[in-house]
Design a protein around this motif. Structure first.
Motif, PDB file in Angstrom:
ATOM      1  N   GLY A  41      23.286 -32.546  91.540  1.00  0.00           N
ATOM      2  CA  GLY A  41      21.946 -32.963  91.929  1.00  0.00           C
ATOM      3  C   GLY A  41      21.008 -33.150  90.765  1.00  0.00           C
ATOM      4  N   LYS A  42      21.579 -33.406  89.583  1.00  0.00           N
ATOM      5  CA  LYS A  42      20.749 -33.463  88.375  1.00  0.00           C
ATOM      6  C   LYS A  42      21.281 -34.476  87.384  1.00  0.00           C
ATOM      7  CE  LYS A  42      21.102 -30.123  85.372  1.00  0.00           C
ATOM      8  NZ  LYS A  42      21.021 -28.781  84.762  1.00  0.00           N
ATOM      9  N   LEU A  43      20.363 -35.232  86.797  1.00  0.00           N
ATOM     10  CA  LEU A  43      20.673 -36.171  85.731  1.00  0.00           C
ATOM     11  C   LEU A  43      20.067 -35.625  84.445  1.00  0.00           C
ATOM     12  CD1 LEU A  43      21.970 -39.032  85.398  1.00  0.00           C
ATOM     13  CD2 LEU A  43      19.643 -39.956  85.548  1.00  0.00           C
ATOM     14  N   THR A  44      20.895 -35.451  83.416  1.00  0.00           N
ATOM     15  CA  THR A  44      20.432 -34.894  82.146  1.00  0.00           C
ATOM     16  C   THR A  44      20.230 -36.026  81.146  1.00  0.00           C
ATOM     17  OG1 THR A  44      21.722 -32.889  82.590  1.00  0.00           O
ATOM     18  CG2 THR A  44      20.889 -33.169  80.358  1.00  0.00           C
ATOM     19  N   VAL A  45      19.018 -36.097  80.592  1.00  0.00           N
ATOM     20  CA  VAL A  45      18.633 -37.229  79.749  1.00  0.00           C
ATOM     21  C   VAL A  45      18.138 -36.751  78.386  1.00  0.00           C
ATOM     22  CG1 VAL A  45      17.128 -39.246  79.550  1.00  0.00           C
ATOM     23  CG2 VAL A  45      17.975 -38.538  81.808  1.00  0.00           C
ATOM     24  N   ALA A  46      18.701 -37.302  77.323  1.00  0.00           N
ATOM     25  CA  ALA A  46      18.228 -37.010  75.967  1.00  0.00           C
ATOM     26  C   ALA A  46      17.050 -37.913  75.652  1.00  0.00           C
ATOM     27  CB  ALA A  46      19.344 -37.235  74.956  1.00  0.00           C
ATOM     28  N   GLU A  83      16.551 -33.675  84.160  1.00  0.00           N
ATOM     29  CA  GLU A  83      16.298 -32.680  83.114  1.00  0.00           C
ATOM     30  C   GLU A  83      16.306 -33.396  81.762  1.00  0.00           C
ATOM     31  OE1 GLU A  83      18.508 -28.933  80.879  1.00  0.00           O
ATOM     32  OE2 GLU A  83      19.001 -29.363  82.977  1.00  0.00           O
ATOM     33  N   PHE A  84      15.228 -33.268  81.007  1.00  0.00           N
ATOM     34  CA  PHE A  84      15.141 -33.900  79.696  1.00  0.00           C
ATOM     35  C   PHE A  84      15.491 -32.894  78.602  1.00  0.00           C
ATOM     36  CE2 PHE A  84      12.313 -36.534  82.287  1.00  0.00           C
ATOM     37  CZ  PHE A  84      12.794 -37.803  81.976  1.00  0.00           C
ATOM     38  N   VAL A  85      16.309 -33.357  77.660  1.00  0.00           N
ATOM     39  CA  VAL A  85      16.666 -32.549  76.492  1.00  0.00           C
ATOM     40  C   VAL A  85      16.110 -33.278  75.277  1.00  0.00           C
ATOM     41  CG1 VAL A  85      18.538 -31.531  75.150  1.00  0.00           C
ATOM     42  CG2 VAL A  85      18.774 -31.781  77.633  1.00  0.00           C
ATOM     43  N   GLU A  86      15.180 -32.662  74.580  1.00  0.00           N
ATOM     44  CA  GLU A  86      14.546 -33.319  73.446  1.00  0.00           C
ATOM     45  C   GLU A  86      15.359 -33.135  72.173  1.00  0.00           C
ATOM     46  OE1 GLU A  86      10.244 -32.725  73.152  1.00  0.00           O
ATOM     47  OE2 GLU A  86      10.278 -31.993  75.234  1.00  0.00           O
ATOM     48  N   MET A  87      15.574 -34.248  71.473  1.00  0.00           N
ATOM     49  CA  MET A  87      16.358 -34.215  70.238  1.00  0.00           C
ATOM     50  C   MET A  87      16.090 -35.472  69.426  1.00  0.00           C
ATOM     51  SD  MET A  87      20.213 -35.162  71.642  1.00  0.00           S
ATOM     52  CE  MET A  87      20.252 -33.808  72.819  1.00  0.00           C
ATOM     53  N   GLY A  88      16.491 -35.456  68.173  1.00  0.00           N
ATOM     54  CA  GLY A  88      16.364 -36.636  67.329  1.00  0.00           C
ATOM     55  C   GLY A  88      17.391 -37.681  67.706  1.00  0.00           C
ATOM     56  N   VAL A  89      17.120 -38.930  67.347  1.00  0.00           N
ATOM     57  CA  VAL A  89      18.036 -40.011  67.714  1.00  0.00           C
ATOM     58  C   VAL A  89      19.411 -39.828  67.076  1.00  0.00           C
ATOM     59  CG1 VAL A  89      16.228 -41.713  68.146  1.00  0.00           C
ATOM     60  CG2 VAL A  89      17.160 -41.487  65.851  1.00  0.00           C
ATOM     61  N   ASP A  90      19.456 -39.173  65.924  1.00  0.00           N
ATOM     62  CA  ASP A  90      20.735 -38.999  65.239  1.00  0.00           C
ATOM     63  C   ASP A  90      21.732 -38.196  66.063  1.00  0.00           C
ATOM     64  OD1 ASP A  90      19.595 -40.364  63.184  1.00  0.00           O
ATOM     65  OD2 ASP A  90      19.250 -38.630  61.909  1.00  0.00           O
ATOM     66  N   GLY A  91      21.219 -37.309  66.919  1.00  0.00           N
ATOM     67  CA  GLY A  91      22.118 -36.464  67.700  1.00  0.00           C
ATOM     68  C   GLY A  91      22.409 -36.955  69.096  1.00  0.00           C
ATOM     69  N   ASP A 102      23.838 -36.894  80.103  1.00  0.00           N
ATOM     70  CA  ASP A 102      24.434 -38.018  80.843  1.00  0.00           C
ATOM     71  C   ASP A 102      23.920 -39.368  80.343  1.00  0.00           C
ATOM     72  OD1 ASP A 102      25.724 -36.224  82.752  1.00  0.00           O
ATOM     73  OD2 ASP A 102      23.706 -35.908  83.567  1.00  0.00           O
ATOM     74  N   VAL A 103      22.665 -39.374  79.912  1.00  0.00           N
ATOM     75  CA  VAL A 103      21.999 -40.596  79.482  1.00  0.00           C
ATOM     76  C   VAL A 103      21.194 -40.278  78.231  1.00  0.00           C
ATOM     77  CG1 VAL A 103      20.397 -42.455  80.154  1.00  0.00           C
ATOM     78  CG2 VAL A 103      21.772 -41.307  81.891  1.00  0.00           C
ATOM     79  N   ALA A 104      21.063 -41.245  77.327  1.00  0.00           N
ATOM     80  CA  ALA A 104      20.264 -41.032  76.119  1.00  0.00           C
ATOM     81  C   ALA A 104      19.254 -42.155  75.946  1.00  0.00           C
ATOM     82  CB  ALA A 104      21.161 -40.945  74.885  1.00  0.00           C
ATOM     83  N   GLY A 105      18.062 -41.777  75.511  1.00  0.00           N
ATOM     84  CA  GLY A 105      17.032 -42.753  75.203  1.00  0.00           C
ATOM     85  C   GLY A 105      17.284 -43.368  73.839  1.00  0.00           C
ATOM     86  N   TYR A 106      18.431 -43.969  73.689  1.00  0.00           N
ATOM     87  CA  TYR A 106      18.884 -44.578  72.433  1.00  0.00           C
ATOM     88  C   TYR A 106      19.273 -46.012  72.745  1.00  0.00           C
ATOM     89  CZ  TYR A 106      21.525 -45.010  67.999  1.00  0.00           C
ATOM     90  OH  TYR A 106      21.989 -45.398  66.754  1.00  0.00           O
ATOM     91  N   ALA A 229      21.452 -45.475  76.673  1.00  0.00           N
ATOM     92  CA  ALA A 229      22.870 -45.373  76.334  1.00  0.00           C
ATOM     93  C   ALA A 229      23.591 -44.411  77.282  1.00  0.00           C
ATOM     94  CB  ALA A 229      23.026 -44.884  74.898  1.00  0.00           C
ATOM     95  N   ILE A 230      24.848 -44.738  77.562  1.00  0.00           N
ATOM     96  CA  ILE A 230      25.700 -43.949  78.451  1.00  0.00           C
ATOM     97  C   ILE A 230      27.079 -43.831  77.817  1.00  0.00           C
ATOM     98  CG2 ILE A 230      26.773 -43.865  80.753  1.00  0.00           C
ATOM     99  CD1 ILE A 230      24.426 -45.556  81.764  1.00  0.00           C
ATOM    100  N   LYS A 231      27.746 -42.729  78.061  1.00  0.00           N
ATOM    101  CA  LYS A 231      29.077 -42.520  77.488  1.00  0.00           C
ATOM    102  C   LYS A 231      30.056 -43.588  77.966  1.00  0.00           C
ATOM    103  CE  LYS A 231      32.695 -38.991  76.965  1.00  0.00           C
ATOM    104  NZ  LYS A 231      33.113 -37.604  77.310  1.00  0.00           N
ATOM    105  N   LYS A 232      30.900 -44.034  77.064  1.00  0.00           N
ATOM    106  CA  LYS A 232      31.926 -45.028  77.380  1.00  0.00           C
ATOM    107  C   LYS A 232      32.774 -44.561  78.566  1.00  0.00           C
ATOM    108  CE  LYS A 232      34.186 -48.815  75.836  1.00  0.00           C
ATOM    109  NZ  LYS A 232      33.538 -50.102  75.528  1.00  0.00           N
ATOM    110  N   GLY A 233      32.976 -45.440  79.513  1.00  0.00           N
ATOM    111  CA  GLY A 233      33.800 -45.096  80.672  1.00  0.00           C
ATOM    112  C   GLY A 233      33.012 -44.711  81.909  1.00  0.00           C
TER     113      GLY A 233
END
Length: 284
Positions: A41-46, A83-91, A102-106, A229-233
């Motif tokens: 029930g949750k989408l995790t987004v960087a 759920e948002f996980v804050e991090m630099g674009v490099d990671g 699951d998803v990245a703001g990249y 961005a999303i993981k391949k597959g």
């Protein structure tokens, strides 16, 4: 001869079966990954949390921004919490691969090496590259070729830093710092220039008018598109998000959010920019 033909036919059928099994396996894994998200029930987004006005903290320290509010709405329409996980674009990309998010703001450029390694959603923002320089002397820059020998500030792996490197700038690497830090360092001479998205830089300089920097006029390049961005597959997740983004485009939600965060401008619509396209595929 008949035996030879039979053997060839057998080998061909085995190849077809193997390909079919591989495709079925990929589809099954993609569905399984989506099922896990749906069950949790949750989408995790960087997200960066420092990129005004796409992902930042407001005066009440609440995480918001164009990208953030888009993903909140996507999750809501998919009947998921976010759920948002804050991090630099490099990671962000490594976090996708590890399953941390699951998803990245990249934004994945369609003609980059990353386009082969990751999936990406339909674009929700269209823009182009620009440069922030000192107000007093334009940092000695009037064209891209003037970047040679200048100190360019940015995150390590962005396409903007690759443009700076291609034109001979000295790269000064930052790790997920806020706009005021970037701008102050240009103003005080620690760095000379910031290459980045035009709308982001315009909004940042307007939000911090006390810092004596500006967006350099008429030196623009590389029309760009922003996506997630999303993981391949993970094709099922990609399809689910794309469906909601297109629905938001049609019902005006993207336009409304864009105008809210970009001072009345609709960045969700593709425009025909006639700016120089700089190939950085050969830049490491």
């Amino acid at each position: 001869m008949k035996k030879l033909l039979s053997l060839v036919a057998l080998l061909a059928s085995l190849v077809l079966v193997a390909c079919s099994n591989s495709t079925s396996s990929s589809k099954s894994e993609a569905q399984s990954n989506w099922d896990k998200i749906e069950k949790a029930g949750k989408l995790t987004v960087a997200t960066s949390g420092t990129l005004y006005p796409q992902s930042y903290h407001d005066d009440n320290n609440k995480l918001t921004g164009y990208d953030v509010e888009i993903m909140k709405e996507v999750a809501k329409r998919l009947k998921l919490e976010v759920e948002f996980v804050e991090m630099g674009v490099d990671g962000m990309l490594s976090s996708l691969n590890s399953g941390q998010v699951d998803v990245a703001g990249y934004s994945i450029e369609k003609d980059s090496k990353n386009a082969e390694k990751f999936l990406f959603t339909t674009s929700h923002k269209y823009s182009f590259g620009s440069m922030v320089v000192r107000q007093s002397d334009d940092s000695g820059i009037s064209k891209l070729e003037d970047l040679k020998g200048k100190k360019a500030a940015g995150a390590a792996t962005t396409s903007y830093m690759k443009v700076a490197k291609k034109f001979g700038a000295e790269l000064v690497i930052y790790d997920n710092v806020t706009n005021d830090v970037y701008l102050q360092d240009v103003a005080n001479g620690r760095t000379d220039v910031i290459l980045n998205d035009f709308y982001l830089q315009t909004m940042a300089t307007k939000a911090l008018p006390e810092i004596p920097v500006k967006v350099l006029e008429d030196v623009y390049y590389n029309p760009s598109e922003s996506n997630f961005a999303i993981k391949k597959g993970n094709t099922v997740l990609q399809e689910k998000i794309n469906e909601q983004l297109e629905a938001m485009r049609k019902d005006g939600t993207l336009k409304k959010l864009s105008e809210k965060f970009f001072a009345g401008q609709d960045v969700s619509v593709e425009k025909d920019y006639d700016f120089e396209k700089i190939d950085v595929s050969d830049v490491e």
